[in-house]
Design an enzyme around this catalytic site. Structure first.
Site, PDB file in Angstrom:
ATOM      1  N   GLU A 119       0.945  -1.237   0.105  1.00 23.27           N
ATOM      2  CA  GLU A 119      -0.064  -0.426   0.319  1.00 23.27           C
ATOM      3  C   GLU A 119       0.312   1.054   0.179  1.00 23.27           C
ATOM      4  O   GLU A 119       0.478   1.944   0.435  1.00 23.27           O
ATOM      5  CB  GLU A 119      -0.689  -0.597   0.965  1.00 23.27           C
ATOM      6  CG  GLU A 119      -2.243  -1.026   0.764  1.00 23.27           C
ATOM      7  CD  GLU A 119      -3.930  -0.206   0.266  1.00 23.27           C
ATOM      8  OE1 GLU A 119      -3.705  -0.561  -1.137  1.00 23.27           O
ATOM      9  OE2 GLU A 119      -3.439   1.457   0.283  1.00 23.27           O
ATOM     10  N   GLY A 120       2.238   1.112  -0.734  1.00 20.36           N
ATOM     11  CA  GLY A 120       3.250   2.068  -0.889  1.00 20.36           C
ATOM     12  C   GLY A 120       4.163   2.524  -0.012  1.00 20.36           C
ATOM     13  O   GLY A 120       3.321   2.054   1.076  1.00 20.36           O
TER      14      GLY A 120
HETATM   15  C1  LIG Z   1       3.462  -9.791   0.893  1.00 15.96           C
HETATM   16  C2  LIG Z   1       2.936  -8.564  -0.170  1.00 15.96           C
HETATM   17  C3  LIG Z   1       0.637  -8.518  -0.944  1.00 15.96           C
HETATM   18  C4  LIG Z   1       1.105  -7.135  -1.630  1.00 15.96           C
HETATM   19  N1  LIG Z   1      -0.754  -7.390  -2.146  1.00 15.96           N
HETATM   20  C5  LIG Z   1      -0.632  -6.764  -2.759  1.00 15.96           C
HETATM   21  C6  LIG Z   1      -2.457  -6.850  -4.131  1.00 15.96           C
HETATM   22  O1  LIG Z   1      -2.754  -7.516  -3.134  1.00 15.96           O
HETATM   23  N2  LIG Z   1      -2.649  -5.898  -4.742  1.00 15.96           N
HETATM   24  C7  LIG Z   1      -2.054  -5.478  -5.524  1.00 15.96           C
HETATM   25  O2  LIG Z   1      -1.696  -4.522  -6.483  1.00 15.96           O
HETATM   26  N3  LIG Z   1      -0.457  -5.296  -4.879  1.00 15.96           N
HETATM   27  C8  LIG Z   1       0.461  -5.487  -3.584  1.00 15.96           C
HETATM   28  N4  LIG Z   1       2.003  -5.725  -3.232  1.00 15.96           N
HETATM   29  C9  LIG Z   1       2.240  -4.912  -3.739  1.00 15.96           C
HETATM   30  C10 LIG Z   1       3.005  -3.894  -3.602  1.00 15.96           C
HETATM   31  O3  LIG Z   1       2.321  -2.651  -3.074  1.00 15.96           O
HETATM   32  C11 LIG Z   1       4.373  -3.326  -3.738  1.00 15.96           C
HETATM   33  O4  LIG Z   1       5.596  -4.395  -3.455  1.00 15.96           O
HETATM   34  C12 LIG Z   1       4.722  -1.811  -3.521  1.00 15.96           C
HETATM   35  O5  LIG Z   1       3.985  -1.264  -4.024  1.00 15.96           O
HETATM   36  C13 LIG Z   1       5.764  -1.037  -3.535  1.00 15.96           C
HETATM   37  O6  LIG Z   1       6.233  -1.668  -4.838  1.00 15.96           O
HETATM   38  P1  LIG Z   1       7.971  -3.045  -5.292  1.00 15.96           P
HETATM   39  O7  LIG Z   1       7.499  -4.154  -4.738  1.00 15.96           O
HETATM   40  O8  LIG Z   1       8.090  -2.849  -7.050  1.00 15.96           O
HETATM   41  O9  LIG Z   1       9.112  -1.192  -5.094  1.00 15.96           O
HETATM   42  P2  LIG Z   1       9.802  -0.976  -5.866  1.00 15.96           P
HETATM   43  O10 LIG Z   1       9.188   0.054  -6.418  1.00 15.96           O
HETATM   44  O11 LIG Z   1      10.565  -1.501  -6.748  1.00 15.96           O
HETATM   45  O12 LIG Z   1      10.324  -0.028  -4.910  1.00 15.96           O
HETATM   46  C14 LIG Z   1      11.625  -0.489  -4.002  1.00 15.96           C
HETATM   47  C15 LIG Z   1      12.576   0.572  -2.923  1.00 15.96           C
HETATM   48  O13 LIG Z   1      12.496   2.119  -3.534  1.00 15.96           O
HETATM   49  C16 LIG Z   1      12.083   2.816  -3.464  1.00 15.96           C
HETATM   50  N5  LIG Z   1      12.181   3.886  -4.076  1.00 15.96           N
HETATM   51  C17 LIG Z   1      10.841   3.968  -5.635  1.00 15.96           C
HETATM   52  N6  LIG Z   1      10.775   4.529  -5.897  1.00 15.96           N
HETATM   53  C18 LIG Z   1      11.172   5.698  -5.269  1.00 15.96           C
HETATM   54  C19 LIG Z   1      10.956   6.753  -4.841  1.00 15.96           C
HETATM   55  N7  LIG Z   1      10.812   8.165  -6.416  1.00 15.96           N
HETATM   56  N8  LIG Z   1      11.839   7.650  -4.235  1.00 15.96           N
HETATM   57  C20 LIG Z   1      12.242   7.133  -2.748  1.00 15.96           C
HETATM   58  N9  LIG Z   1      12.512   6.161  -3.133  1.00 15.96           N
HETATM   59  C21 LIG Z   1      11.931   5.269  -3.848  1.00 15.96           C
HETATM   60  C22 LIG Z   1      10.604   1.705  -2.476  1.00 15.96           C
HETATM   61  O14 LIG Z   1      10.578   2.671  -1.127  1.00 15.96           O
HETATM   62  C23 LIG Z   1      11.256   1.031  -2.060  1.00 15.96           C
HETATM   63  O15 LIG Z   1      12.178   0.703  -0.922  1.00 15.96           O
HETATM   64  C24 LIG Z   1       1.878  -6.456  -2.671  1.00 15.96           C
HETATM   65  C25 LIG Z   1       2.901  -6.419  -2.194  1.00 15.96           C
HETATM   66  C26 LIG Z   1       3.682  -8.111  -1.230  1.00 15.96           C
HETATM   67  C27 LIG Z   1       5.414  -7.333  -0.613  1.00 15.96           C
END
Ligand SMILES: Cc1cc2nc3c(=O)[nH]c(=O)nc-3n(C[C@H](O)[C@H](O)[C@H](O)COP(=O)(O)OP(=O)(O)OC[C@H]3O[C@@H](n4cnc5c(N)ncnc54)[C@H](O)[C@@H]3O)c2cc1C
Length: 408
Positions: free
Chosen positions: A388-389
């Site tokens: 959720e962000g």
């Molecule tokens: C167990 C689990 C359940 C989930 N359930 C759902 C679901 O039901 N539906 C769904 O749609 N999604 C779901 N998610 C997805 C979740 O919302 C994403 O994992 C999350 O939004 C982060 O995206 P990412 O994993 O691609 O990380 P990335 O976006 O690749 O981020 C990697 C790192 O970089 C940092 N970062 C990225 N951009 C910036 C910036 N501009 N400034 C500073 N730091 C930055 C992030 O904070 C993080 O530390 C789930 C994830 C997990 C692990």
């Protein structure tokens, strides 16, 4: 508008105590087993359905509580029981909210009951937005939905990832690109009805925590759904896209405005989950510290331990207050001029990570083993700063709301 009070009503206390009873008697005792099995705890979901906790009625009642405290209270109690199992119970509600918020009355009436099934045959639902290359950066989403006018059908292609209940859901809610030139403004949500050809589960993830909650990829390969599966309907979408195109022409000015209300309203719920996990770990640590003796006295008699517990409790209470404030603001239509919803999620999730780590420390060697629940709670807590962000994205939203920079 409901009058502000710090006191829960008798009715709210009754609901809270009922939920606490279920969390203590049914969820917590099952937590270790389902964490080890890394499987959806269907029997527990069924129990929740039997008593009415796993149902649209219950969720809607809490959602429409005029004080705004219904959902945070429910989340805190269920996640106090166990985060993985609780997510399996409330995951459907998160998908249902997507339909409640954007769907027509007919869509709500048709699809939400199918998301839950009934107590003798429970079903779950999934909300699929994230993609392998579009996590925090939602605008880079690639899953496409193309309208086939001749058949009044939408055709979806792409791969979703990290979907809670993905692939095992009866109903999937999928966000897809309908106009690639508009970034996140060119997205729309679709219902994928049960058994739709071309919609399948990809990889199921083996996770660090919340292991009772199923997380998987969802592959959409030439998925065809009727026009009626576009949430909100085609007319509303066309109007929205026309407005977005007009705005895009004007360019993104720096304007002082409130953060996006939908996210601000949903994020406190995740904050409340984090408060539940943090409180659970704190209670175990407090109990341990008062009974464990070293050097001839309970370890809590050492200021070094007692002060940790004082900090833990203070931060949990502060987190809850931020969550309750944002939830109250959402239900009373207050503008989130400082991204108060994101603030509550940021603080509560970071608190859960910190507090659960401190709980391990207070339990010493026992805290590090699976004989005690705090190591599981610490693994579970790590999710709150990610989904959720992430915490970084919450800070970005808060900072941009304060500075007036466009959020996306
Ligand atoms: C167990 C689990 C359940 C989930 N359930 C759902 C679901 O039901 N539906 C769904 O749609 N999604 C779901 N998610 C997805 C979740 O919302 C994403 O994992 C999350 O939004 C982060 O995206 P990412 O994993 O691609 O990380 P990335 O976006 O690749 O981020 C990697 C790192 O970089 C940092 N970062 C990225 N951009 C910036 C910036 N501009 N400034 C500073 N730091 C930055 C992030 O904070 C993080 O530390 C789930 C994830 C997990 C692990």
């Amino acid at each position: 508008m409901a009058e502000f009070t710090m006191e829960l009503s008798d009715e709210q206390k009754e609901v809270r105590d009922w939920l606490h009873g279920f969390a203590a008697d049914v969820i917590r005792p099952a937590a270790a087993e389902w964490d080890e099995r890394e499987e959806t705890p269907w029997p527990v979901i069924q129990e929740a359905a039997k008593v009415g906790i796993y149902s649209l009625d219950f969720y809607a009642q809490q959602y429409f509580d005029p004080t705004g405290l219904g959902i945070p209270m429910a989340m805190e109690e269920l996640f106090w029981g166990d985060a993985g199992i609780a997510l399996s119970i409330v995951g459907t509600g998160l998908a249902a909210v997507g339909v409640l918020a954007n769907g027509t009355e007919e869509q709500i009436g048709t699809w939400i009951p199918q998301m839950y099934g009934d107590a003798s045959d429970v079903k779950v639902a999934a909300f699929c937005s994230s993609e392998p290359d579009a996590g925090s950066d939602v605008a880079s989403m690639r899953t496409r939905a193309v309208y086939d006018e001749a058949k009044d059908e939408w055709v979806l292609n792409g791969t979703k990832t990290w979907a809670t209940n993905g692939g095992i859901a009866n109903v999937h809610v999928v966000v897809a690109v309908v106009d690639p030139d508009l970034g996140s403004k060119g997205h729309a949500s679709f219902i994928i009805p049960p058994g739709t050809p071309g919609c399948s589960q990809g990889q199921k993830f083996k996770k660090h925590g919340i292991r009772a909650s199923h997380t998987a990829e969802v592959v959409l390969d030439g998925v065809r759904v009727p026009g009626s599966c576009l949430l909100g309907g085609k007319e509303k979408l066309d109007e929205r896209l026309a407005r977005a195109r007009e705005k895009a022409k004007q360019g993104g000015e720096r304007v002082k405005n409130a953060a996006m209300a939908t996210f601000e309203a949903s994020r406190p719920a995740v904050g409340a989950m984090a408060v539940g996990t943090a409180r659970a770990a704190y209670e175990v640590a407090l109990d341990y510290a008062t009974t464990r003796e070293q050097f001839g006295r309970p370890i809590i008699d050492n200021q070094g331990v007692a002060f940790q517990l004082a900090d833990m409790r203070t931060q949990i209470d502060a987190a809850r207050l931020l969550v309750w404030r944002a939830s109250w603001m959402a239900v009373n239509g207050k503008p989130f001029t400082a991204a108060e919803g994101s603030m509550s999620k940021l603080f509560a999730s970071e608190t859960a990570k910190k507090v659960t780590a401190q709980a391990i420390q207070i339990l010493g060697g026992n805290g590090y083993t699976r004989e005690y629940p705090v190591e599981r709670m610490h693994r579970d807590a790590a999710i709150y700063t990610i989904f959720e962000g992430t915490s970084e994205i919450q800070r970005l939203v808060i900072a941009r709301t304060l500075s007036g920079m466009p959020i996306r």
